[in-house]
Scaffold this motif. Structure first.
Motif, PDB file in Angstrom:
ATOM      1  N   ARG A 167       0.830  -1.207   0.000  1.00  0.00           N
ATOM      2  CA  ARG A 167       0.000   0.000   0.000  1.00  0.00           C
ATOM      3  C   ARG A 167       0.864   1.257   0.000  1.00  0.00           C
ATOM      4  NH1 ARG A 167      -5.302  -0.088   3.403  1.00  0.00           N
ATOM      5  NH2 ARG A 167      -5.846  -1.296   1.556  1.00  0.00           N
ATOM      6  N   LEU A 168       1.945   1.259   0.756  1.00  0.00           N
ATOM      7  CA  LEU A 168       2.820   2.431   0.792  1.00  0.00           C
ATOM      8  C   LEU A 168       3.429   2.680  -0.590  1.00  0.00           C
ATOM      9  CD1 LEU A 168       4.233   4.730   2.260  1.00  0.00           C
ATOM     10  CD2 LEU A 168       6.001   3.093   2.976  1.00  0.00           C
ATOM     11  N   ILE A 169       3.860   1.621  -1.254  1.00  0.00           N
ATOM     12  CA  ILE A 169       4.416   1.768  -2.606  1.00  0.00           C
ATOM     13  C   ILE A 169       3.382   2.378  -3.537  1.00  0.00           C
ATOM     14  CG2 ILE A 169       5.171   0.465  -4.635  1.00  0.00           C
ATOM     15  CD1 ILE A 169       6.526  -1.491  -2.702  1.00  0.00           C
ATOM     16  N   ASP A 170       2.139   1.910  -3.434  1.00  0.00           N
ATOM     17  CA  ASP A 170       1.075   2.431  -4.281  1.00  0.00           C
ATOM     18  C   ASP A 170       0.849   3.922  -4.001  1.00  0.00           C
ATOM     19  OD1 ASP A 170      -0.754   2.196  -6.284  1.00  0.00           O
ATOM     20  OD2 ASP A 170      -2.280   1.174  -5.095  1.00  0.00           O
ATOM     21  N   VAL A 171       0.864   4.299  -2.735  1.00  0.00           N
ATOM     22  CA  VAL A 171       0.687   5.700  -2.352  1.00  0.00           C
ATOM     23  C   VAL A 171       1.796   6.567  -2.942  1.00  0.00           C
ATOM     24  CG1 VAL A 171       0.861   7.295  -0.393  1.00  0.00           C
ATOM     25  CG2 VAL A 171      -0.643   5.303  -0.250  1.00  0.00           C
ATOM     26  N   LEU A 172       3.035   6.106  -2.809  1.00  0.00           N
ATOM     27  CA  LEU A 172       4.177   6.868  -3.299  1.00  0.00           C
ATOM     28  C   LEU A 172       4.152   6.967  -4.824  1.00  0.00           C
ATOM     29  CD1 LEU A 172       7.006   5.459  -0.994  1.00  0.00           C
ATOM     30  CD2 LEU A 172       5.682   7.561  -0.703  1.00  0.00           C
ATOM     31  N   HIS A 173       3.812   5.869  -5.475  1.00  0.00           N
ATOM     32  CA  HIS A 173       3.791   5.867  -6.938  1.00  0.00           C
ATOM     33  C   HIS A 173       2.740   6.823  -7.496  1.00  0.00           C
ATOM     34  CE1 HIS A 173       3.896   4.607 -11.046  1.00  0.00           C
ATOM     35  NE2 HIS A 173       2.666   4.157 -10.989  1.00  0.00           N
ATOM     36  N   ARG A 174       1.580   6.877  -6.848  1.00  0.00           N
ATOM     37  CA  ARG A 174       0.496   7.739  -7.322  1.00  0.00           C
ATOM     38  C   ARG A 174       0.686   9.192  -6.897  1.00  0.00           C
ATOM     39  NH1 ARG A 174      -4.736   4.662  -7.953  1.00  0.00           N
ATOM     40  NH2 ARG A 174      -4.172   2.461  -7.995  1.00  0.00           N
ATOM     41  N   GLY A 175       1.693   9.440  -6.057  1.00  0.00           N
ATOM     42  CA  GLY A 175       1.924  10.801  -5.599  1.00  0.00           C
ATOM     43  C   GLY A 175       0.879  11.288  -4.614  1.00  0.00           C
ATOM     44  N   LEU A 176       0.220  10.369  -3.894  1.00  0.00           N
ATOM     45  CA  LEU A 176      -0.828  10.755  -2.954  1.00  0.00           C
ATOM     46  C   LEU A 176      -0.267  11.273  -1.637  1.00  0.00           C
ATOM     47  CD1 LEU A 176      -3.335   7.812  -3.530  1.00  0.00           C
ATOM     48  CD2 LEU A 176      -3.354  10.090  -4.545  1.00  0.00           C
ATOM     49  N   ALA A 177       0.951  10.902  -1.314  1.00  0.00           N
ATOM     50  CA  ALA A 177       1.608  11.375  -0.092  1.00  0.00           C
ATOM     51  C   ALA A 177       3.090  11.070  -0.220  1.00  0.00           C
ATOM     52  CB  ALA A 177       1.025  10.695   1.148  1.00  0.00           C
ATOM     53  N   THR A 178       3.884  11.703   0.622  1.00  0.00           N
ATOM     54  CA  THR A 178       5.322  11.448   0.660  1.00  0.00           C
ATOM     55  C   THR A 178       5.673  10.739   1.956  1.00  0.00           C
ATOM     56  OG1 THR A 178       5.858  13.543   1.766  1.00  0.00           O
ATOM     57  CG2 THR A 178       5.706  13.561  -0.653  1.00  0.00           C
ATOM     58  N   THR A 179       6.841  10.126   1.980  1.00  0.00           N
ATOM     59  CA  THR A 179       7.278   9.481   3.220  1.00  0.00           C
ATOM     60  C   THR A 179       7.468  10.512   4.321  1.00  0.00           C
ATOM     61  OG1 THR A 179       9.571   9.566   2.423  1.00  0.00           O
ATOM     62  CG2 THR A 179       8.356   7.509   2.075  1.00  0.00           C
ATOM     63  N   ASP A 180       7.877  11.729   3.962  1.00  0.00           N
ATOM     64  CA  ASP A 180       8.034  12.780   4.976  1.00  0.00           C
ATOM     65  C   ASP A 180       6.698  13.111   5.626  1.00  0.00           C
ATOM     66  OD1 ASP A 180      10.748  12.979   4.595  1.00  0.00           O
ATOM     67  OD2 ASP A 180      10.632  14.696   3.234  1.00  0.00           O
ATOM     68  N   GLU A 181       5.635  13.143   4.838  1.00  0.00           N
ATOM     69  CA  GLU A 181       4.308  13.429   5.392  1.00  0.00           C
ATOM     70  C   GLU A 181       3.847  12.320   6.322  1.00  0.00           C
ATOM     71  OE1 GLU A 181       2.480  16.113   1.724  1.00  0.00           O
ATOM     72  OE2 GLU A 181       2.276  13.914   1.697  1.00  0.00           O
ATOM     73  N   VAL A 182       4.120  11.075   5.945  1.00  0.00           N
ATOM     74  CA  VAL A 182       3.738   9.950   6.804  1.00  0.00           C
ATOM     75  C   VAL A 182       4.550   9.977   8.094  1.00  0.00           C
ATOM     76  CG1 VAL A 182       3.568   7.438   6.988  1.00  0.00           C
ATOM     77  CG2 VAL A 182       3.083   8.565   4.795  1.00  0.00           C
ATOM     78  N   LEU A 183       5.855  10.227   7.975  1.00  0.00           N
ATOM     79  CA  LEU A 183       6.715  10.266   9.162  1.00  0.00           C
ATOM     80  C   LEU A 183       6.318  11.410  10.089  1.00  0.00           C
ATOM     81  CD1 LEU A 183      10.161   9.462   7.510  1.00  0.00           C
ATOM     82  CD2 LEU A 183       8.906   8.014   9.119  1.00  0.00           C
ATOM     83  N   ALA A 184       5.899  12.533   9.533  1.00  0.00           N
ATOM     84  CA  ALA A 184       5.459  13.655  10.369  1.00  0.00           C
ATOM     85  C   ALA A 184       4.247  13.257  11.201  1.00  0.00           C
ATOM     86  CB  ALA A 184       5.137  14.864   9.494  1.00  0.00           C
ATOM     87  N   LEU A 185       3.346  12.512  10.613  1.00  0.00           N
ATOM     88  CA  LEU A 185       2.187  12.031  11.365  1.00  0.00           C
ATOM     89  C   LEU A 185       2.621  11.050  12.444  1.00  0.00           C
ATOM     90  CD1 LEU A 185      -0.843  11.682  11.872  1.00  0.00           C
ATOM     91  CD2 LEU A 185      -0.880   9.983  10.031  1.00  0.00           C
ATOM     92  N   LEU A 186       3.514  10.135  12.104  1.00  0.00           N
ATOM     93  CA  LEU A 186       3.977   9.154  13.082  1.00  0.00           C
ATOM     94  C   LEU A 186       4.687   9.830  14.252  1.00  0.00           C
ATOM     95  CD1 LEU A 186       5.345   6.313  10.750  1.00  0.00           C
ATOM     96  CD2 LEU A 186       3.070   6.570  11.746  1.00  0.00           C
ATOM     97  N   ASP A 187       5.401  10.913  13.976  1.00  0.00           N
ATOM     98  CA  ASP A 187       6.079  11.639  15.050  1.00  0.00           C
ATOM     99  C   ASP A 187       5.079  12.327  15.977  1.00  0.00           C
ATOM    100  OD1 ASP A 187       8.562  10.910  14.104  1.00  0.00           O
ATOM    101  OD2 ASP A 187       8.866  12.748  12.951  1.00  0.00           O
ATOM    102  N   ARG A 188       3.929  12.685  15.428  1.00  0.00           N
ATOM    103  CA  ARG A 188       2.932  13.415  16.221  1.00  0.00           C
ATOM    104  C   ARG A 188       2.118  12.519  17.135  1.00  0.00           C
ATOM    105  NH1 ARG A 188      -2.379  14.422  15.162  1.00  0.00           N
ATOM    106  NH2 ARG A 188      -2.270  13.993  12.917  1.00  0.00           N
ATOM    107  N   VAL A 189       1.831  11.311  16.684  1.00  0.00           N
ATOM    108  CA  VAL A 189       0.919  10.445  17.440  1.00  0.00           C
ATOM    109  C   VAL A 189       1.678   9.639  18.487  1.00  0.00           C
ATOM    110  CG1 VAL A 189      -0.549  10.281  15.411  1.00  0.00           C
ATOM    111  CG2 VAL A 189       1.093   8.467  15.871  1.00  0.00           C
ATOM    112  N   GLY A 190       0.918   9.095  19.408  1.00  0.00           N
ATOM    113  CA  GLY A 190       1.511   8.243  20.431  1.00  0.00           C
ATOM    114  C   GLY A 190       1.627   6.811  19.952  1.00  0.00           C
ATOM    115  N   PRO A 191       1.693   5.860  20.896  1.00  0.00           N
ATOM    116  CA  PRO A 191       1.825   4.446  20.523  1.00  0.00           C
ATOM    117  C   PRO A 191       0.621   3.955  19.714  1.00  0.00           C
ATOM    118  CG  PRO A 191       2.333   4.786  22.852  1.00  0.00           C
ATOM    119  CD  PRO A 191       1.725   6.059  22.361  1.00  0.00           C
ATOM    120  N   VAL A 192       0.892   3.312  18.598  1.00  0.00           N
ATOM    121  CA  VAL A 192      -0.130   2.701  17.751  1.00  0.00           C
ATOM    122  C   VAL A 192       0.423   1.364  17.273  1.00  0.00           C
ATOM    123  CG1 VAL A 192      -1.479   2.893  15.624  1.00  0.00           C
ATOM    124  CG2 VAL A 192      -0.987   4.948  16.961  1.00  0.00           C
TER     125      VAL A 192
END
Length: 329
Positions: A167-192
């Motif tokens: 799914r991540l590969i598909d997201v990156l290929h379609r240009g729907l989000a960047t890894t930096d955007e995903v990492l920014a969210l992961l940095d913001r949230v707590g344990p998941v």
């Protein structure tokens, strides 16, 4: 004189608000509530009286379904999101489908709900809590409150690593989000649960340009077999100055592996682009080696034999002669 005065004092006719309200309901997949009615100038009492008279379905208290709008995934999810006190949005595979990441809608829909609110279930819609959910994580997709693409990935982080990778590969290929955007969210949230796997995948794909799941599959397989496969990071100079970036580069022998899946090599213009791309290698010391996805899955040994032959040909010409190709079992 009196007639003129009476004419001037006639009340201004009220605009007919119901058609505008009904149109908005249709655009919201047939889901109506008193809040939408009030926003568009329809009183609560009129909303309840007229929907009852016209036999609108009662989805739950205060929520009605237009009798001429068919049931849909979007409608079911919207019933939950508009009738919930807290922030709620389509999540997991439902959000992925709405974003175009899944070809078919899931059999059971899911909605993420901000903590500590509660929501009543509707039809087959599953509801799960998301302590990390904020308004920044929600967008409207097809008129439905839906998790953003990074938040969609996070909501699906319980899935196994293989599925998350795809799914991540598909997201990156379609240009729907960047890894930096995903990492920014992961940095913001707590344990998941599964968050660490998603973070590792982002770090893996961050410096790469992975064009498809197929490209990733070929690159990982070649690396596992001992080929020095570099993914989309090698630039090859061409006489026209445009340059080439092969899908997978075997640098020691200057063999450029070009993966050809169905999704982006289907139309006449796409095939014309492919031919021009392959022809551009003629003015370089590199040799292209196209791999069709059907051949890869149906007759992989034949594909790898052809790759070894391309390497051998390059070595005979003096390219990478000191680098022995891997020995396949």
């Amino acid at each position: 004189m009196k007639d003129d005065q009476d004419e001037d004092e006639q009340p201004t006719p009220r605009p007919e608000t119901w058609p505008a309200f009904e149109q908005a309901v249709r655009e919201r997949h047939g889901v109506a509530d008193a809040a939408l009615a009030t926003e568009l100038g329809v009183t609560r009492s009129r909303f309840h009286r007229r929907t009852a008279r016209e036999s609108w379905t009662v989805a739950r208290e205060g929520v009605r379904l237009h009798p001429h709008v068919p049931d849909s995934v979007q409608q079911r999810v919207t019933v939950v999101t508009v009738s919930t006190a807290g922030l709620a949005a389509a999540s997991r595979d439902t959000a992925a489908w709405l974003h175009g990441l899944e070809a078919r809608p899931p059999d059971r829909q899911s909605v993420a709900l901000a903590h500590p609110y509660r929501a009543e279930r509707h039809r087959d819609v599953r509801i799960h809590r998301a302590r990390w959910l904020t308004s920044d994580d929600v967008v409207a997709v097809q008129g439905v409150a839906t998790l953003t693409v990074p938040a969609t990935l996070l909501s699906s982080s319980r899935a196994d690593a293989t599925r998350q990778r795809a799914r991540l590969i598909d997201v990156l290929h379609r240009g729907l989000a960047t890894t930096d955007e995903v990492l920014a969210l992961l940095d913001r949230v707590g344990p998941v649960p599964g968050k660490g796997t998603l973070r590792d995948l982002c770090h893996e794909f961050g410096p790469l340009t992975v064009e498809s799941i197929f490209q990733d599959e070929v690159a990982r397989t070649l690396s596992g077999l001992g080929y020095p496969a570099e993914r989309s990071t090698t630039r090859i100079d061409t006489p026209d100055g445009v340059g080439l970036t092969p899908d997978i580069a075997l640098r020691p022998w200057k063999v450029a592996v070009e993966t050809e899946g169905d999704a982006f090599h289907r139309t006449r213009s796409q095939r014309r682009t492919d031919r021009r791309r392959i022809a551009a290698y003629a003015g370089t010391p590199w040799v292209p080696y196209p791999i069709d996805w059907r051949d890869w899955f149906d007759d992989r040994d034949h594909v790898l034999d052809g790759l070894d032959a391309a390497i051998a040909s390059q070595r005979e010409l003096g390219t990478g002669r000191d680098h022995l190709p891997p020995r396949r079992q």
